[in-house]
Design a protein around this motif. Structure first.
Motif, short mmCIF file in Angstrom:
data_model
loop_
_atom_site.label_atom_id
_atom_site.label_comp_id
_atom_site.label_asym_id
_atom_site.label_seq_id
_atom_site.Cartn_x
_atom_site.Cartn_y
_atom_site.Cartn_z
N LEU A 1 -9.74 -6.27 -0.89
CA LEU A 1 -8.77 -5.23 -1.48
C LEU A 1 -8.93 -4.11 -0.39
CD1 LEU A 1 -7.20 -4.90 -3.98
CD2 LEU A 1 -8.98 -4.32 -5.32
N SER A 2 -10.04 -3.89 0.01
CA SER A 2 -10.29 -2.49 0.79
C SER A 2 -9.10 -2.22 1.81
CB SER A 2 -11.69 -2.38 1.24
OG SER A 2 -12.62 -2.04 0.33
N ALA A 3 -8.89 -3.46 2.55
CA ALA A 3 -7.90 -3.23 3.67
C ALA A 3 -6.47 -2.88 2.92
CB ALA A 3 -7.67 -4.77 4.39
N ALA A 4 -6.21 -3.29 1.74
CA ALA A 4 -5.01 -2.75 1.14
C ALA A 4 -5.13 -1.38 0.73
CB ALA A 4 -4.72 -3.87 -0.20
N VAL A 5 -6.58 -1.03 0.22
CA VAL A 5 -6.50 0.29 -0.11
C VAL A 5 -6.22 1.40 0.94
CG1 VAL A 5 -8.23 2.12 -1.09
CG2 VAL A 5 -8.41 -0.19 -1.65
N ARG A 6 -6.41 1.00 2.14
CA ARG A 6 -5.92 1.94 3.42
C ARG A 6 -4.48 2.12 3.52
NH1 ARG A 6 -7.03 -0.12 8.54
NH2 ARG A 6 -6.36 2.10 9.22
N GLN A 7 -3.83 0.86 3.28
CA GLN A 7 -2.51 0.69 3.17
C GLN A 7 -1.71 1.53 2.12
OE1 GLN A 7 -2.42 -3.78 3.94
NE2 GLN A 7 -0.44 -3.20 4.53
N ALA A 8 -2.46 1.41 0.75
CA ALA A 8 -1.95 2.14 -0.33
C ALA A 8 -2.05 3.69 -0.05
CB ALA A 8 -2.82 1.74 -1.50
N VAL A 9 -3.21 4.15 0.44
CA VAL A 9 -3.32 5.54 0.77
C VAL A 9 -2.22 5.99 1.74
CG1 VAL A 9 -4.80 7.31 1.77
CG2 VAL A 9 -5.82 5.65 0.23
N ALA A 10 -1.99 5.26 2.80
CA ALA A 10 -1.04 5.68 3.78
C ALA A 10 0.44 5.59 3.18
CB ALA A 10 -1.17 4.49 5.06
N ALA A 11 0.49 4.56 2.23
CA ALA A 11 2.04 4.69 1.72
C ALA A 11 2.14 5.91 0.70
CB ALA A 11 2.29 3.44 0.92
N PHE A 12 1.40 6.33 0.14
CA PHE A 12 1.25 7.44 -0.72
C PHE A 12 1.44 8.84 0.26
CE2 PHE A 12 -0.66 4.96 -4.22
CZ PHE A 12 0.48 5.08 -5.29
N GLN A 13 0.67 8.72 1.10
CA GLN A 13 0.76 9.93 2.14
C GLN A 13 2.05 9.98 2.73
OE1 GLN A 13 -3.14 9.31 4.06
NE2 GLN A 13 -3.81 11.17 3.19
N GLY A 14 2.57 8.78 2.98
CA GLY A 14 3.94 8.87 3.71
C GLY A 14 5.16 9.45 2.68
N GLY A 15 4.49 9.22 1.31
CA GLY A 15 5.44 9.51 0.16
C GLY A 15 6.57 8.42 -0.05
N VAL A 16 6.49 7.01 0.29
CA VAL A 16 7.20 6.08 -0.08
C VAL A 16 7.04 6.11 -1.44
CG1 VAL A 16 7.86 3.77 0.32
CG2 VAL A 16 6.84 5.04 2.05
N PRO A 17 8.08 6.15 -2.31
CA PRO A 17 8.13 5.88 -3.83
C PRO A 17 7.78 4.33 -3.92
CG PRO A 17 10.32 6.67 -3.27
CD PRO A 17 9.59 6.35 -1.87
N GLU A 18 6.89 4.07 -5.11
CA GLU A 18 6.42 2.86 -5.32
C GLU A 18 7.58 2.03 -6.13
OE1 GLU A 18 4.81 -0.50 -7.10
OE2 GLU A 18 4.16 0.45 -5.45
N ALA A 19 8.22 2.73 -6.92
CA ALA A 19 9.27 1.96 -7.83
C ALA A 19 10.02 3.05 -8.41
CB ALA A 19 8.33 1.60 -9.25
N PRO A 20 11.27 2.51 -9.00
CA PRO A 20 12.40 3.55 -9.41
C PRO A 20 11.71 4.47 -10.65
CG PRO A 20 12.89 1.48 -10.46
CD PRO A 20 11.58 1.45 -9.06
N LEU A 21 11.18 5.60 -10.05
CA LEU A 21 10.31 6.43 -11.34
C LEU A 21 11.32 7.76 -11.43
CD1 LEU A 21 6.78 6.34 -9.91
CD2 LEU A 21 7.50 5.23 -11.92
N GLY A 22 11.24 8.26 -12.71
CA GLY A 22 12.03 9.28 -12.95
C GLY A 22 12.78 8.84 -14.15
N ALA A 23 14.13 8.60 -14.08
CA ALA A 23 14.79 8.47 -15.26
C ALA A 23 14.30 7.01 -15.77
CB ALA A 23 16.32 8.25 -15.07
N ALA A 24 14.10 6.08 -14.85
CA ALA A 24 13.80 4.67 -15.54
C ALA A 24 12.43 4.52 -15.00
CB ALA A 24 14.57 3.53 -14.88
#
Ligand SMILES: NC(=O)C1=CN([C@@H]2O[C@H](COP(=O)(O)OP(=O)(O)OC[C@H]3O[C@@H](n4cnc5c(N)ncnc54)[C@H](O)[C@@H]3O)[C@@H](O)[C@H]2O)[C@@H](O)CC1
Ligand SMILES: Nc1ncnc2c1ncn2[C@@H]1O[C@H](COP(=O)(O)OP(=O)(O)O)[C@@H](O)[C@H]1O
Length: 490
Positions: free
Chosen positions: A459-482
């Protein structure tokens, strides 16, 4: 940050408008929102409206009224619409509009592309018995799956699982936690114009940009000590692996240094995996925060190291067997406890509250909030959705996760993430740190799951990728109205 409200908060917000005679307008907005969602669902699943059939199972209240008006609009577009009156009567004007538009009332559920569940909404009380078994196809819930409690997410046994829930006025807390989350499917929020009357939210949901706000931004003037040093008290001769998992996750989240405290055999295992860790047998050297508990079992040395960490007054995350050792309330407000439902039931029992694991699972928001208030610490309650509660009653619920995270050691990984964020983000509130950590963990679970089932060691390898994705500001899912509540009920 998304905001969610209890059913009664939403009803109270509607009241001033109802008193001004705007009840019909509110219902028209709700019904039109439901109509649009049904059109979108028909287009998505069968390419258009031509030849489509939609059935609504309606109760006698306003929830049924919403669905009847929505189906009247659909009938106006040529969709064949039927209604089943679950309690023999229905909202008078809604039924009149439905019949005038060509809708038909039937007694049994025939073939339909979509069945709308509109028996009960926020007016539900007591036990609910669905009039039919859940149909096979797509179910769209009107406001709430009938029989789900809008506040707590508790649900009667027979509640139909919805593919989509179209909810009115505001997101309801009961769609985020407990069985309500699993039964709601994808949640769409329809604005009906009550926003200005809504009070303080009951519950918040961090979005990707909020997580980015918690994660430390890389800076030129960093050096390892100012960036943040995490002390990890984890592992014992009995459970050495927990220490590896916790330190791996902390390093993957990003810290200036990890100091690891454990018996020698455990230190060796950690150093073999991560030579950069500074390891010793007892707490020494400065740290900015502590992560304590995974795998310490009843190791006496680790338990006294825990006491030193607690006495330091530094931010601390306490997990696993550490939870058995927390002193009575009040704890330091910067402490984050990370129990699963069984552990929280034990913590609450020690506070004199007689509660068992299933009750915690049924009402996670209630019990996490109560524990945080009583203990004076932030409580991160683990489960399919993660509930983070602060002593002042603030609650964040994070539902981005993956069922493959239900694997031994995945909680140790989460402790490392929380610890790393506590050490490196002195500016964020612990409840937001906890919720951001749950988001990083959940997203890492999703990333890891792309390659199939995994063990916590991967899992830790994916933790790095998750942190990078959040720092890059890539939205995870259609958040907001839905709001995408992944895997709910699937
Ligand atoms: N209040 C408003 O202005 C608005 C309400 N709206 C809709 O109205 C809904 C709430 O309407 P109501 O207050 O009429 O309540 P509901 O439509 O949820 O149901 C109330 C009726 O169901 C019965 N009932 C309650 N629990 C039951 C159970 N367990 N088994 C069988 N029957 C039960 C009650 O006796 C009552 O007759 C919301 O969920 C939403 O869909 C929307 O139209 C927007 C505006
Ligand atoms: N069904 C599920 N879906 C998604 N995530 C889950 C599910 N069950 C558990 N989790 C997550 O997996 C982790 C398990 O932690 P924990 O129970 O402490 O495991 P361990 O003690 O073995 O490390 C938590 O973060 C929890 O939120």
């Amino acid at each position: 940050m998304l905001r969610a409200f209890t059913g009664s908060q939403v009803r109270d917000a509607e009241r001033p408008l109802l008193e001004r005679g705007m009840g019909r307008d509110l219902m028209a907005r709700a019904a039109h929102g439901l109509y649009r969602s049904l059109v979108a669902e028909l287009r998505r699943t069968r390419g258009g409206l031509y030849g489509a059939r939609v059935t609504a199972v309606v109760g006698k209240g306003n929830n049924g009224g919403d669905a009847l008006f929505a189906l009247a609009e659909l009938a106006g577009r040529g969709v064949r619409t039927t209604a089943i009156l679950a309690s023999g009567s229905a909202h008078t004007e809604g039924l009149a509009a439905f019949l005038a538009a060509g809708g038909r009332v039937e007694r049994t559920l025939g073939r339909a592309d979509i069945v709308v569940d509109a028996v009960l909404g926020t007016g539900a009380s007591g036990d609910y018995r669905a009039p039919f078994p859940r149909p096979e196809g797509i179910v769209v819930a009107c406001d709430l799956p009938s029989g789900v409690d809008a506040d707590s997410g508790t649900a009667s046994p027979e509640v139909w699982r919805a593919d989509v829930t179209v909810t009115f006025g505001a997101l309801k807390s009961g769609l985020l936690a407990g069985r309500g989350r699993a039964l709601a499917g994808r949640v769409e929020v329809i604005d009906i114009g009550i926003g200005e009357y809504l009070p303080q939210p009951d519950v918040y949901v961090l979005e990707a940009e909020d997580v980015r706000g918690v994660l430390p931004e890389p800076r030129d003037d960093w050096q390892k000590y100012t960036r943040g040093v995490l002390g990890v008290i984890a592992g014992s001769d009995q459970y050495p692996g927990a220490a590896v998992l916790t330190t791996s996750a902390a390093l993957a989240t990003g810290v200036g240094m990890v100091r690891h405290i454990a018996p020698e055999s455990v230190r060796r295992a950690v150093l073999a995996a991560h030579p950069e860790v500074v390891a010793s047998g007892s707490p020494e050297g400065r740290v900015q925060a502590w992560a304590v508990g995974p795998g310490i079992g009843d190791d006496a040395g680790q338990q006294s190291a825990f006491d030193v960490a607690l006495d330091s007054g530094l931010p601390i995350v306490v997990d696993a067997s550490g939870l058995n050792r927390i002193p009575g309330p009040p704890l330091d407000g910067r402490a984050v406890l990370t129990p699963h439902a069984g552990e929280l039931a034990r913590v609450l029992s020690r506070l004199g509250l007689d509660v068992e694991r299933p009750e915690v699972e049924e009402r996670p928001i209630r019990w996490a909030r109560l524990a945080a208030e009583r203990l004076g610490a932030t409580v991160l309650l683990k489960g399919p959705a993660t509930v983070c509660a602060a002593p002042d009653g603030t609650v964040c619920v994070q539902a981005v996760s993956h069922p493959y995270l239900a694997t031994a050691g995945s909680g140790d990984t989460l402790t490392g993430i929380v610890g790393a964020l506590l050490a490196t983000t002195s500016y964020a509130r612990p409840v937001h740190v906890a919720a951001a950590a749950a988001m990083v963990h959940g997203r890492a679970g999703r990333i890891a799951a792309e390659g199939g089932p995994f063990g916590a060691g991967e899992l830790s390898a994916a933790v790095r990728q998750a942190v990078a994705a959040f720092q890059g500001g890539v939205p995870e899912a259609p958040l907001g109205a839905a709001v995408d509540l992944p895997f709910a009920g699937r």
